[in-house]
Design a protein around this motif. Structure first.
Motif, PDB file in Angstrom:
ATOM      1  N   TYR A   1       0.804  -1.218   0.000  1.00 16.65           N
ATOM      2  CA  TYR A   1       0.000   0.000   0.000  1.00 16.65           C
ATOM      3  C   TYR A   1       0.839   1.270   0.000  1.00 16.65           C
ATOM      4  CZ  TYR A   1      -3.524  -3.428   1.255  1.00 16.65           C
ATOM      5  OH  TYR A   1      -4.337  -4.514   1.256  1.00 16.65           O
ATOM      6  N   ALA A   2       2.061   1.191  -0.497  1.00 13.54           N
ATOM      7  CA  ALA A   2       2.974   2.344  -0.471  1.00 13.54           C
ATOM      8  C   ALA A   2       2.448   3.514  -1.282  1.00 13.54           C
ATOM      9  CB  ALA A   2       4.355   1.930  -0.980  1.00 13.54           C
ATOM     10  N   ILE A   3       1.754   3.247  -2.355  1.00 12.97           N
ATOM     11  CA  ILE A   3       1.291   4.338  -3.217  1.00 12.97           C
ATOM     12  C   ILE A   3      -0.162   4.714  -2.950  1.00 12.97           C
ATOM     13  CG2 ILE A   3       2.954   3.793  -5.026  1.00 12.97           C
ATOM     14  CD1 ILE A   3       0.601   2.579  -6.604  1.00 12.97           C
ATOM     15  N   GLU A   4      -0.686   4.312  -1.819  1.00 17.56           N
ATOM     16  CA  GLU A   4      -2.092   4.590  -1.511  1.00 17.56           C
ATOM     17  C   GLU A   4      -2.394   6.088  -1.511  1.00 17.56           C
ATOM     18  OE1 GLU A   4      -5.451   3.524   1.878  1.00 17.56           O
ATOM     19  OE2 GLU A   4      -3.371   2.990   2.220  1.00 17.56           O
ATOM     20  N   ASN A   5      -1.573   6.880  -0.825  1.00 14.70           N
ATOM     21  CA  ASN A   5      -1.809   8.336  -0.775  1.00 14.70           C
ATOM     22  C   ASN A   5      -1.701   8.953  -2.163  1.00 14.70           C
ATOM     23  OD1 ASN A   5      -2.184   8.225   1.969  1.00 14.70           O
ATOM     24  ND2 ASN A   5      -0.057   8.722   2.437  1.00 14.70           N
ATOM     25  N   PHE A   6      -0.695   8.533  -2.909  1.00 11.73           N
ATOM     26  CA  PHE A   6      -0.514   9.058  -4.262  1.00 11.73           C
ATOM     27  C   PHE A   6      -1.704   8.686  -5.140  1.00 11.73           C
ATOM     28  CE2 PHE A   6       1.377   8.722  -8.591  1.00 11.73           C
ATOM     29  CZ  PHE A   6       1.700  10.067  -8.741  1.00 11.73           C
ATOM     30  N   SER A   7      -2.154   7.456  -5.024  1.00 10.40           N
ATOM     31  CA  SER A   7      -3.302   6.996  -5.820  1.00 10.40           C
ATOM     32  C   SER A   7      -4.551   7.794  -5.481  1.00 10.40           C
ATOM     33  CB  SER A   7      -3.574   5.515  -5.550  1.00 10.40           C
ATOM     34  OG  SER A   7      -2.441   4.762  -5.869  1.00 10.40           O
ATOM     35  N   THR A   8      -4.752   8.081  -4.216  1.00  6.05           N
ATOM     36  CA  THR A   8      -5.916   8.859  -3.790  1.00  6.05           C
ATOM     37  C   THR A   8      -5.903  10.247  -4.426  1.00  6.05           C
ATOM     38  OG1 THR A   8      -5.924   7.657  -1.708  1.00  6.05           O
ATOM     39  CG2 THR A   8      -7.174   9.698  -1.771  1.00  6.05           C
ATOM     40  N   GLU A   9      -4.712  10.860  -4.470  1.00  2.00           N
ATOM     41  CA  GLU A   9      -4.594  12.196  -5.077  1.00  2.00           C
ATOM     42  C   GLU A   9      -4.840  12.142  -6.588  1.00  2.00           C
ATOM     43  OE1 GLU A   9      -4.115  15.219  -3.645  1.00  2.00           O
ATOM     44  OE2 GLU A   9      -4.270  14.237  -1.687  1.00  2.00           O
ATOM     45  N   LEU A  10      -4.452  11.059  -7.226  1.00  2.00           N
ATOM     46  CA  LEU A  10      -4.653  10.936  -8.673  1.00  2.00           C
ATOM     47  C   LEU A  10      -6.119  10.719  -9.056  1.00  2.00           C
ATOM     48  CD1 LEU A  10      -1.641   8.842 -10.013  1.00  2.00           C
ATOM     49  CD2 LEU A  10      -2.087  11.267 -10.293  1.00  2.00           C
TER      50      LEU A  10
END
Length: 193
Positions: free
Chosen positions: A85-94
């Motif tokens: 889940y490392a890119i969870e925050n980035f994915s949310t912003e995208l």
């Protein structure tokens, strides 16, 4: 007291003890072997105590071992989840960028100007998201070629000094000082002498 019983300055004073106190002291000094056996535990008692202590220590060791194993498993699960889940925050912003693109495509009677302004707004959202996560763009036009940041696609004749970037074919990107995509560039050969 008579003068004979008075202590003289150069003689120590004698104290008189009663017979009963002498007898008590004598009893304390002369113990029977049975009484000594009561004070000192037998070998069987010592063995039982040692076995109980060993069982207690073994139980404590097993508990500590189990706790260590649980900590190891928990840490391994945390690392797995961090990777997963490392890119969870980035994915949310995208997701907001994706919503903007879908909204632009859903419009049926859009003009070219509307599409262009919508694309510009979406690009601003994407740029803001990149900035939030420390993703920087590499656009090295006119800079000196750096093989760590750029990938040379070709060398061209140019008036610019040798190894200067003449054209950027595709921009590169850096994430926290690590190149995630090098810029694709054409590099000058320099003037022939």
């Amino acid at each position: 007291m008579t003068e004979e019983n008075r202590p003289q300055p150069d003689q120590p004073e004698l104290t008189v003890t009663s017979e009963s106190s002498v007898q008590e002291t004598g009893e304390n000094k002369a113990r029977t072997p049975e009484q000594e056996g009561e004070a000192m535990p037998s070998l069987e008692q010592l063995l039982k105590k040692a076995e109980l202590d060993a069982a207690e220590h073994y139980d404590a060791w097993l508990r500590a071992k189990a706790e260590g194993e649980n900590i190891r498993k928990r840490a391994q699960m945390d690392v797995t989840n961090a990777h997963k889940y490392a890119i969870e925050n980035f994915s949310t912003e995208l997701l907001s960028v994706m919503d903007s693109l879908e909204a632009a495509l859903a419009v049926e009677n859009a003009t070219v100007e509307n599409f262009k302004s919508g694309m510009e707004l979406t690009l601003k959202q994407l740029t803001a998201t990149f900035a939030k996560f420390n993703i920087k763009q590499l656009n090295p036009q006119g800079e000196k070629f750096d093989p760590h940041l750029h990938q040379a696609m070709c060398m061209v004749e140019s008036e610019l000094p040798h190894n200067t970037i003449v054209q950027v074919m595709q921009k590169g990107y850096v994430l926290n000082d690590r190149v995630i995509r090098p810029a694709l560039v054409s590099v000058s050969k320099g003037k022939e002498s």
